[in-house]
Scaffold this active site. Sequence first.
Site, PDB file in Angstrom:
ATOM      1  N   ASN A 170       0.944  -1.358  -0.014  1.00  8.92           N
ATOM      2  CA  ASN A 170       0.040   0.066  -0.026  1.00  8.92           C
ATOM      3  C   ASN A 170       0.967   1.333   0.052  1.00  8.92           C
ATOM      4  OD1 ASN A 170      -2.578  -1.400   0.286  1.00  8.92           O
ATOM      5  ND2 ASN A 170      -1.991  -1.898   2.265  1.00  8.92           N
ATOM      6  N   HIS A 182     -14.420  -1.976   5.354  1.00  9.16           N
ATOM      7  CA  HIS A 182     -13.207  -2.847   6.128  1.00  9.16           C
ATOM      8  C   HIS A 182     -13.454  -3.394   7.495  1.00  9.16           C
ATOM      9  CE1 HIS A 182      -8.833  -2.674   7.936  1.00  9.16           C
ATOM     10  NE2 HIS A 182      -8.610  -3.439   6.772  1.00  9.16           N
ATOM     11  N   GLU A 224     -16.538   3.725   2.360  1.00  5.99           N
ATOM     12  CA  GLU A 224     -15.014   3.944   1.980  1.00  5.99           C
ATOM     13  C   GLU A 224     -15.010   4.850   0.639  1.00  5.99           C
ATOM     14  OE1 GLU A 224     -12.496   0.572   1.939  1.00  5.99           O
ATOM     15  OE2 GLU A 224     -13.688  -0.251   3.590  1.00  5.99           O
ATOM     16  N   SER A 232     -10.940  -1.013  -0.270  1.00  9.91           N
ATOM     17  CA  SER A 232      -9.815  -1.731  -0.463  1.00  9.91           C
ATOM     18  C   SER A 232      -9.599  -3.069  -1.061  1.00  9.91           C
ATOM     19  CB  SER A 232      -9.257  -2.110   1.179  1.00  9.91           C
ATOM     20  OG  SER A 232     -10.484  -2.758   2.117  1.00  9.91           O
ATOM     21  N   ASP A 237     -14.157   6.649   5.113  1.00 10.78           N
ATOM     22  CA  ASP A 237     -12.795   6.035   5.247  1.00 10.78           C
ATOM     23  C   ASP A 237     -12.035   6.350   4.251  1.00 10.78           C
ATOM     24  OD1 ASP A 237     -10.482   4.555   5.546  1.00 10.78           O
ATOM     25  OD2 ASP A 237     -11.473   3.026   6.640  1.00 10.78           O
ATOM     26  N   HIS A 255      -7.380   4.617   1.477  1.00 12.48           N
ATOM     27  CA  HIS A 255      -6.708   3.935   0.275  1.00 12.48           C
ATOM     28  C   HIS A 255      -6.863   5.330  -0.762  1.00 12.48           C
ATOM     29  CE1 HIS A 255      -5.937  -0.159   0.876  1.00 12.48           C
ATOM     30  NE2 HIS A 255      -6.870  -0.103   1.648  1.00 12.48           N
ATOM     31  N   LYS A 306      -0.325   4.314   4.477  1.00 13.26           N
ATOM     32  CA  LYS A 306      -0.393   3.847   2.925  1.00 13.26           C
ATOM     33  C   LYS A 306       0.036   4.674   2.015  1.00 13.26           C
ATOM     34  CE  LYS A 306      -4.707   1.127   4.190  1.00 13.26           C
ATOM     35  NZ  LYS A 306      -4.026  -0.247   4.550  1.00 13.26           N
TER      36      LYS A 306
END
Length: 382
Positions: free
Chosen positions: A37, A123, A170, A174, A199, A202, A235
């Site tokens: 990541n 997640h 998110e 992910s 979230d 990423h 990440k």
Amino acid sequence: MGEQRYLEANDQLLSELDKIGQRKQLPSRGDISLASNDYLSLTHNPRLIAAAREELSRSGTGSGGSRLLAGNHPLNRELETAIAAFKRGPSALVFSTGYQANVSTLCAFGNLVDLFYSDELNHASLIDGLRLSRTETIIFPHNDIAWIERDLERRSAENNGPPRFMVVTESLFSMEGDQPPLPDLISLINQKDGLLLIDEAHATGTIGQSGRGGLESWGIEWDPDRLILTGTFSKALGGLGGFAVCHPDYRELLISKGRAFIYSTSLPPSVLASNIEAIRILEESSGIVQLLQARVRSIRSAIGLPLGDSPILPILAPEGRLLKFQETLLESGLWAPLIRPPTVPPGAERIRLSVTMGWEESWIQRVISVFGQEIRSSKNVP
Ligand SMILES: Cc1ncc(COP(=O)(O)O)c(C=O)c1O
């Protein structure tokens, strides 16, 4: 009762996990992982290393305690100012991990809402936060905003008014690498008077023109009353730690009611310093983010995946085929992890690649040659 009864029970449990394919094993060192990541390769950036090293000499290795006790080093506040500005948000709180940021934030907001709506592909850290919040949680089908709307309407009719609710999602998923329709979510929470937690683990450093994440990518303005962002420095930002960006009054709630924040040691100052430097690099120029996005687009196009900026490439196929796939890559020393249930739903086993600026040209060519052939003959998302 035998002396060994716990070890025997443990053996039995492990063999049951083996049978259902849920026994985990740590990968062997030496192979090159195609699942890092470290999207922008900042973990080895000389500026981050120098910042961490300098602070390490000045402040030592550990922080000495939680933020509320001995561990509130002034760099925490500096990092909070930097991440809030980078996200164009009103204020921020820093946590020791992204996992902790999600758990603390959801536990704290459980005190304000009657129920949570959580995307079915969220997640594990969000799922665990929702469980620990001990607040009613409704799982909604992936990215199905109309489903939430219908459910809210039914509840409002039953209870003579809408519940106090928070939608949890998110901005870059992910495992799928896809994005939810954020403008629809924003209009839903405005219409139905709810909150939205996104979230950005990423999305930070990867999507949006300058890597600011989901809001930048969709051109959405901040609404400090309704919006809470969480994320991680571990990440694309090349470090460690988590954050929540939110209204300063919500920040106060997190400090008082986020148990994972209250009862865990804060980040070492050297880590805070390298996180600050990572944000400085992205604020100075969006060049590195754009390089990543260009690389992602060209790899996606070469292997026949839908175009887009998401560096997460899920390759779906029957498990036997994925295993063969893994073997072929390993012949070149490249390791691509196979993701199985319960991380993904049964039948959605996949190899998940994440494109980073650390990928060498030869790896890119190898991936294109192996996956380019496979993809044409396998079912794939997104
Ligand atoms: C979507 C998502 N949220 C949160 C986290 C947790 O972040 P961290 O690794 O910093 O605990 C991760 C990382 O695995 C993630 O993928």
